[in-house]
Design an enzyme around this catalytic site. Sequence first.
Site, PDB file in Angstrom:
ATOM      1  N   LYS A  37      39.023  33.665  37.094  1.00  0.00           N
ATOM      2  CA  LYS A  37      39.702  35.010  36.566  1.00  0.00           C
ATOM      3  C   LYS A  37      40.043  34.918  35.082  1.00  0.00           C
ATOM      4  O   LYS A  37      40.102  35.835  34.527  1.00  0.00           O
ATOM      5  CB  LYS A  37      41.097  35.365  37.333  1.00  0.00           C
ATOM      6  CG  LYS A  37      40.830  35.438  38.945  1.00  0.00           C
ATOM      7  CD  LYS A  37      42.277  35.567  39.553  1.00  0.00           C
ATOM      8  CE  LYS A  37      42.340  35.290  41.001  1.00  0.00           C
ATOM      9  NZ  LYS A  37      43.792  34.993  41.511  1.00  0.00           N
ATOM     10  N   GLY A  38      40.189  33.767  34.486  1.00  0.00           N
ATOM     11  CA  GLY A  38      40.658  33.602  33.390  1.00  0.00           C
ATOM     12  C   GLY A  38      39.759  34.200  32.266  1.00  0.00           C
ATOM     13  O   GLY A  38      40.520  34.518  31.112  1.00  0.00           O
ATOM     14  N   ASP A  96      37.246  22.416  29.499  1.00  0.00           N
ATOM     15  CA  ASP A  96      37.769  21.352  29.537  1.00  0.00           C
ATOM     16  C   ASP A  96      36.855  20.130  29.642  1.00  0.00           C
ATOM     17  O   ASP A  96      36.403  19.622  28.855  1.00  0.00           O
ATOM     18  CB  ASP A  96      39.010  21.573  30.441  1.00  0.00           C
ATOM     19  CG  ASP A  96      40.135  20.580  30.583  1.00  0.00           C
ATOM     20  OD1 ASP A  96      40.077  19.713  29.818  1.00  0.00           O
ATOM     21  OD2 ASP A  96      41.065  20.464  31.528  1.00  0.00           O
ATOM     22  N   PHE A 145      47.911  21.643  28.110  1.00  0.00           N
ATOM     23  CA  PHE A 145      47.786  22.891  29.088  1.00  0.00           C
ATOM     24  C   PHE A 145      48.403  24.051  28.364  1.00  0.00           C
ATOM     25  O   PHE A 145      49.323  24.368  27.974  1.00  0.00           O
ATOM     26  CB  PHE A 145      48.280  22.587  30.339  1.00  0.00           C
ATOM     27  CG  PHE A 145      48.037  23.359  31.662  1.00  0.00           C
ATOM     28  CD1 PHE A 145      46.772  23.068  32.110  1.00  0.00           C
ATOM     29  CD2 PHE A 145      48.451  24.547  31.742  1.00  0.00           C
ATOM     30  CE1 PHE A 145      46.241  23.966  33.023  1.00  0.00           C
ATOM     31  CE2 PHE A 145      48.116  25.248  32.694  1.00  0.00           C
ATOM     32  CZ  PHE A 145      46.811  24.922  33.357  1.00  0.00           C
ATOM     33  N   VAL A 146      47.239  24.950  28.226  1.00  0.00           N
ATOM     34  CA  VAL A 146      47.632  26.169  27.819  1.00  0.00           C
ATOM     35  C   VAL A 146      47.425  27.297  28.969  1.00  0.00           C
ATOM     36  O   VAL A 146      46.871  27.277  29.891  1.00  0.00           O
ATOM     37  CB  VAL A 146      46.649  26.406  26.488  1.00  0.00           C
ATOM     38  CG1 VAL A 146      46.948  25.853  25.334  1.00  0.00           C
ATOM     39  CG2 VAL A 146      45.129  26.574  26.938  1.00  0.00           C
ATOM     40  N   ARG A 158      49.052  35.027  32.712  1.00  0.00           N
ATOM     41  CA  ARG A 158      47.674  35.370  32.225  1.00  0.00           C
ATOM     42  C   ARG A 158      48.130  36.841  31.344  1.00  0.00           C
ATOM     43  O   ARG A 158      47.271  37.091  30.434  1.00  0.00           O
ATOM     44  CB  ARG A 158      46.841  36.173  33.359  1.00  0.00           C
ATOM     45  CG  ARG A 158      46.320  35.065  34.327  1.00  0.00           C
ATOM     46  CD  ARG A 158      45.375  35.549  35.335  1.00  0.00           C
ATOM     47  NE  ARG A 158      45.107  34.709  36.509  1.00  0.00           N
ATOM     48  CZ  ARG A 158      44.203  33.715  36.382  1.00  0.00           C
ATOM     49  NH1 ARG A 158      43.597  33.261  35.436  1.00  0.00           N
ATOM     50  NH2 ARG A 158      44.019  32.910  37.631  1.00  0.00           N
TER      51      ARG A 158
HETATM   52  P1  IMP Z   1      36.593  22.040  33.379  1.00  0.00           P
HETATM   53  O1  IMP Z   1      35.705  22.150  34.504  1.00  0.00           O
HETATM   54  O2  IMP Z   1      37.575  20.853  33.704  1.00  0.00           O
HETATM   55  O3  IMP Z   1      35.963  22.121  32.383  1.00  0.00           O
HETATM   56  O4  IMP Z   1      37.614  23.275  33.783  1.00  0.00           O
HETATM   57  C1  IMP Z   1      37.599  24.243  33.333  1.00  0.00           C
HETATM   58  C2  IMP Z   1      38.347  25.305  34.156  1.00  0.00           C
HETATM   59  O5  IMP Z   1      39.672  24.815  34.221  1.00  0.00           O
HETATM   60  C3  IMP Z   1      38.463  26.648  33.024  1.00  0.00           C
HETATM   61  O6  IMP Z   1      37.522  27.745  33.328  1.00  0.00           O
HETATM   62  C4  IMP Z   1      39.922  26.887  33.486  1.00  0.00           C
HETATM   63  O7  IMP Z   1      39.958  27.759  34.574  1.00  0.00           O
HETATM   64  C5  IMP Z   1      40.690  25.645  33.754  1.00  0.00           C
HETATM   65  N1  IMP Z   1      41.471  25.288  32.745  1.00  0.00           N
HETATM   66  C6  IMP Z   1      41.205  23.824  31.883  1.00  0.00           C
HETATM   67  N2  IMP Z   1      42.233  23.609  31.161  1.00  0.00           N
HETATM   68  C7  IMP Z   1      43.113  24.638  31.244  1.00  0.00           C
HETATM   69  C8  IMP Z   1      44.371  25.026  30.410  1.00  0.00           C
HETATM   70  O8  IMP Z   1      44.721  24.187  29.644  1.00  0.00           O
HETATM   71  N3  IMP Z   1      45.012  25.938  30.888  1.00  0.00           N
HETATM   72  C9  IMP Z   1      44.635  26.788  32.009  1.00  0.00           C
HETATM   73  N4  IMP Z   1      43.389  26.765  32.603  1.00  0.00           N
HETATM   74  C10 IMP Z   1      42.647  25.763  32.153  1.00  0.00           C
HETATM   75 MG    MG Z   2      38.007  29.380  34.138  1.00  0.00          MG
END
Ligand code: IMP
Ligand code: MG
Length: 169
Positions: A37-38, A96, A145-146, A158
Amino acid sequence: MNILIKEEDIKKRVKELGKEINNDYKGKNPILIGVLKGAFVFLADLLRELEISVEIDFLGISSYTGTKSSGIVRITQDLSLNIEDRDVILIEDIVDSGRTLEYIINNLKTRRPRSIAVCTLLNKKDARVVDVPITYVGFNIPRVFVVGYGLDYENKFRNLKYIGVYHGE
Ligand code: IMP
Ligand code: MG
């Protein structure tokens, strides 16, 4: 909540990204795919900076519980458009570890698009576990964490107009 990126700074950067995409995709008709959803807030603002012909679609992905990356990625909603032979711009809220993006890119490639570019609002470069190609980055941020501007903690926050650092309740 500590503010990491102010509303005005987000607005300014989104405009700049829009300009870059307008230039890079002149004469093309890309499909913007928002990762739910982000990314829906970012996509909505970025879309309105585009002057080229675009279509949009959404991919629902779930990869997080709480503030830790599980590495387990799940498609919760598939695309409605056919992306074969199309230029795709994947719109992410944040990268991330890179695991989610890697999974999505591999999945989309099987549908044979003409090209795939990634545009993420936020990039936690130092948290990268798998190497993923990113074409457009809004902001590089540290490993905190944001929340806000579409990003959540357990589906909350959100609605914030800025990006804030979440320290817990
Ligand atoms: P990754 O697979 O570790 O790259 O994580 C990516 C997903 O994790 C993003 O699309 C976000 O939905 C979530 N995410 C990663 N870091 C944060 C954060 O600091 N705040 C909120 N969601 C996060
Ligand atoms: Mg995401």
